[in-house]
Design a protein around this motif. Structure first.
Motif, short mmCIF file in Angstrom:
data_model
loop_
_atom_site.label_atom_id
_atom_site.label_comp_id
_atom_site.label_asym_id
_atom_site.label_seq_id
_atom_site.Cartn_x
_atom_site.Cartn_y
_atom_site.Cartn_z
N LEU A 161 1.00 -1.43 0.22
CA LEU A 161 -0.15 -0.16 -0.19
C LEU A 161 0.90 1.14 -0.02
O LEU A 161 0.70 2.11 -0.79
CB LEU A 161 -0.89 0.00 1.21
N VAL A 162 2.02 1.15 0.80
CA VAL A 162 2.66 2.48 0.89
C VAL A 162 3.30 2.74 -0.62
O VAL A 162 3.69 4.11 -1.01
CB VAL A 162 3.86 2.22 1.70
N ARG A 163 3.45 2.02 -1.64
CA ARG A 163 4.05 2.27 -2.73
C ARG A 163 2.92 3.11 -3.65
O ARG A 163 3.47 3.80 -4.42
CB ARG A 163 4.31 0.93 -3.79
N PHE A 164 1.85 2.94 -3.15
CA PHE A 164 0.87 3.90 -4.05
C PHE A 164 1.16 5.21 -3.74
O PHE A 164 0.34 6.00 -4.41
CB PHE A 164 -0.76 3.27 -3.75
N TYR A 165 1.63 5.49 -2.55
CA TYR A 165 1.72 6.84 -2.31
C TYR A 165 2.71 7.58 -2.96
O TYR A 165 2.90 8.82 -3.00
CB TYR A 165 2.07 7.09 -0.68
N THR A 166 3.55 6.82 -3.66
CA THR A 166 4.68 7.23 -4.39
C THR A 166 4.00 7.70 -5.86
O THR A 166 5.01 8.45 -6.63
CB THR A 166 5.98 6.33 -4.49
N ASN A 167 2.73 7.34 -6.13
CA ASN A 167 2.65 7.55 -7.68
C ASN A 167 2.14 9.25 -7.47
O ASN A 167 1.82 9.70 -6.65
CB ASN A 167 1.24 6.86 -8.04
N PRO A 168 2.38 9.79 -8.74
CA PRO A 168 2.19 11.37 -8.78
C PRO A 168 0.49 11.55 -8.66
O PRO A 168 0.19 12.75 -7.85
CB PRO A 168 2.44 11.64 -10.25
N ASP A 169 -0.10 10.70 -8.93
CA ASP A 169 -2.03 10.89 -8.92
C ASP A 169 -2.72 9.76 -8.88
O ASP A 169 -1.90 8.57 -8.99
CB ASP A 169 -2.59 11.90 -9.74
N GLY A 170 -3.98 9.79 -8.46
CA GLY A 170 -4.94 8.58 -8.61
C GLY A 170 -4.82 7.68 -9.89
O GLY A 170 -4.69 6.59 -9.80
N ALA A 171 -4.91 8.49 -10.85
CA ALA A 171 -4.86 7.74 -12.40
C ALA A 171 -3.44 7.09 -12.24
O ALA A 171 -3.67 5.79 -13.11
CB ALA A 171 -5.05 8.81 -13.35
N SER A 172 -2.29 7.60 -11.94
CA SER A 172 -1.19 6.81 -11.99
C SER A 172 -1.23 5.47 -11.17
O SER A 172 -0.72 4.53 -11.62
CB SER A 172 -0.05 7.78 -11.76
N ALA A 173 -1.93 5.55 -10.02
CA ALA A 173 -1.89 4.55 -9.10
C ALA A 173 -2.76 3.31 -9.80
O ALA A 173 -2.30 2.27 -9.87
CB ALA A 173 -2.54 4.89 -7.96
N ARG A 174 -3.81 3.71 -10.69
CA ARG A 174 -4.59 2.70 -11.39
C ARG A 174 -3.94 2.27 -12.44
O ARG A 174 -3.96 0.61 -12.72
CB ARG A 174 -5.85 3.49 -11.83
N ARG A 175 -3.17 2.95 -13.34
CA ARG A 175 -2.34 2.21 -14.38
C ARG A 175 -1.13 1.34 -13.62
O ARG A 175 -0.93 0.37 -14.20
CB ARG A 175 -1.72 3.39 -15.03
N THR A 176 -0.70 1.76 -12.46
CA THR A 176 0.45 0.84 -11.70
C THR A 176 -0.26 -0.58 -11.69
O THR A 176 0.47 -1.38 -11.77
CB THR A 176 0.78 1.75 -10.57
N THR A 177 -1.45 -0.32 -10.93
CA THR A 177 -1.99 -1.65 -10.54
C THR A 177 -2.25 -2.63 -11.88
O THR A 177 -1.99 -4.03 -11.73
CB THR A 177 -3.45 -1.35 -9.82
N LEU A 178 -2.83 -1.97 -12.92
CA LEU A 178 -3.17 -2.73 -14.07
C LEU A 178 -1.63 -3.41 -14.64
O LEU A 178 -1.48 -4.71 -14.91
CB LEU A 178 -3.54 -1.95 -15.09
N ILE A 179 -0.72 -2.73 -14.63
CA ILE A 179 0.52 -3.48 -15.03
C ILE A 179 1.41 -4.27 -14.13
O ILE A 179 1.66 -5.61 -14.36
CB ILE A 179 1.64 -2.17 -15.01
N VAL A 180 0.81 -4.10 -12.79
CA VAL A 180 1.33 -5.14 -11.70
C VAL A 180 0.63 -6.40 -12.16
O VAL A 180 1.23 -7.43 -11.92
CB VAL A 180 1.24 -4.73 -10.40
N LEU A 181 -0.78 -6.20 -12.53
CA LEU A 181 -1.48 -7.66 -12.66
C LEU A 181 -0.69 -8.40 -13.83
O LEU A 181 -0.61 -9.53 -13.79
CB LEU A 181 -2.77 -7.11 -12.96
#
Length: 488
Positions: A248-268
């Motif tokens: 969870l702490v890694r999502f705090y490092t994204n620039p914004d919420g949209a980047s957090a969603r894209r990050t999660t898709l790539i992780v999948l």
């Protein structure tokens, strides 16, 4: 196996980790750099780092070991480990980033305007982090003992020393570089040997897996899992991912919420590719290293399979690569856990300073080392699944209801988290105390998520309704912030 192979692999991985950490020191100057990399990590880079820290000893070694001893039943582990990120994508990733918090306790305090909730959440995050670090140190101990012949404690101590050097020098920004590198190292370390193994086996002209016979129940050394056990395991893995502090702490490092969603898709995508390989190791291990199941060394399947297929230098080189990947798994996951714990401990005990972060990192790594040295290793994937059940029963309800339900109160949150902690933790401890003497109730205690997760949610909701007058005055404002997309 030539011990020099193990020494060279471990030294090279450790040196590369420390050097990357030192590079991170050159660009880690502010408090924001140490805690959340100044919220500037882009999706692909962050996704690689999440893959690096999430793919732990349980993933690299434990999945293959469980497939070796349990057959088809163990396939729920890679499925659950990956699918948990779909839950993160749907319910947590973007809102958590928009909260602007540094840590999960920061989010809890801001959402419920309660120092009490923050303290309880901090204690649970620390407990989860320590419980998760211990299996990583056990995995390092196993790897060092098998590949070098050194005492097991050397592996655990080596991981703690390298992790402390990496985290203390550069904090979150440094660890981001380290973990991204280690994801690709782990993927390469599994993919390259298995490709050569399959080519070697295919060149003989015979069937590689003997068809479906490789999953014959006759090869299993454990009882077939019941429907209850499988459902409870999947619930633990799906909901437990939502409560892992180092993820969870890694999502705090994204620039914004949209980047957090894209990050999660790539992780999948990254996890889906990765888990193909330990699954193949487990399947091939049932043919070529079946004796490991009976000897209690199933977690060593990935380490020993290359040398069973190849003789001489070819086997040594492939074993060296696998060993490097395994040690990278222990280092990257432990680093992520120590960073997340250091953030919590330094905020609560050292006023959030950079110096306090460094002291907190050392404390967060040394204490679980003591537990690891005093305990024997369990099946790695099985022991980590217990941590998932605990997080699913404690931190997960706080995040899901805190993000999606305006009726949550501080008393309700605390009651739900404590209920989940007592029920889940008590069940696991009672199961360990009873041993095999109570087989009829054992699976209800070993895999309690099916009833402890709904119980924690229910307690949190009921108590919140009974204490509706304690709902924070700024709830609407905070929820609007969590769910309103940022302006481009």
């Amino acid at each position: 196996m030539n011990p020099a192979v193990g020494y060279v692999s471990l030294i090279l991985v450790s040196l590369s980790t420390v050097l990357i950490g030192i590079y991170g020191l050159r660009i880690s100057r502010t408090t924001g750099d140490f805690y959340v990399a100044s919220r500037t990590v882009r999706p692909w880079w962050n996704a690689s780092a999440i893959g690096g820290e999430y793919l732990s000893a349980a993933s690299f070694l434990g999945v293959a070991g469980l497939i070796l001893i349990s057959g088809v039943d163990a396939l729920w582990f890679p499925i659950g480990y990956t699918a948990g990120y779909l839950m993160l994508l749907l319910f947590v990733a973007a809102p958590l980033r928009r909260s602007g918090a540094y840590t999960i306790p920061d989010f809890a305090e801001a959402r419920l305007d309660s120092v009490m909730v923050r303290r309880v959440t901090s204690l649970l995050v620390i407990a989860v982090g320590w419980l998760y670090i211990v299996p990583q140190l056990h995995g390092a101990a196993l790897t060092v003992r098998i590949t070098t012949g050194l005492p097991s404690w050397v592996g655990s101590v080596a991981v703690v020393v390298v992790v402390c050097l990496s985290v203390v020098t550069g904090g979150m920004r440094s660890i981001t570089f380290v973990q991204a590198f280690q994801y690709w190292l782990k993927l390469t370390a599994l993919a390259v040997p298995i490709v050569f193994i399959l080519l070697q086996l295919g060149s003989t002209g015979g069937p590689i897996t003997n068809g479906g016979a490789v999953f014959s129940a006759d090869l299993n050394v454990t009882d077939d899992a019941s429907l209850y056990r499988n459902i409870s395991l999947v619930i633990a893995l799906l909901f437990g991912t939502l409560g892992l502090p180092h993820v969870l702490v890694r999502f705090y490092t994204n620039p914004d919420g949209a980047s957090a969603r894209r990050t999660t898709l790539i992780v999948l995508g990254l996890l889906s590719v990765f888990y193909l390989f330990p699954t193949l190791y487990g399947i091939l291990g049932r043919i070529h290293t079946p004796e490991l199941a009976a000897s209690g060394s199933a977690d060593a399947t990935v380490l020993l399979l290359p040398s069973r297929i190849f003789d001489g230098s070819a086997g040594d080189l492939l074993t060296a690569l696998v060993t490097a990947g395994a040690f990278a798994a222990f280092l990257s996951t432990s680093s992520g856990l120590v960073v997340s714990l250091a953030g919590v401990v330094s905020q609560d005990l050292f006023h959030g300073s950079v110096k306090g972060f460094r002291w907190a990192a050392v404390i967060s790594a040394v204490i679980p080392l003591g537990f690891a040295l005093l305990t024997d290793t369990l099946a790695l994937a099985g022991s980590v699944s217990m941590v998932f059940a605990f997080t699913a029963s404690t931190i997960c309800p706080l995040l899901v209801l805190g993000i999606w339900w305006r009726g949550l109160t501080d008393i309700g949150a605390v009651a739900g988290m404590l209920a989940g902690a007592v029920l889940c933790g008590g069940s696991i401890l009672l199961s360990a105390a009873l041993g095999p003497s109570a087989p009829s109730s054992r699976e209800w205690l070993e895999q309690p998520a099916l009833w402890t997760v709904p119980s924690a949610f229910a307690v949190m909701i009921v108590v919140s309704r009974l204490t509706a007058g304690r709902k924070p005055a700024g709830t609407s404002r905070i929820l609007a912030r969590l769910h309103t997309p940022e302006q481009p």
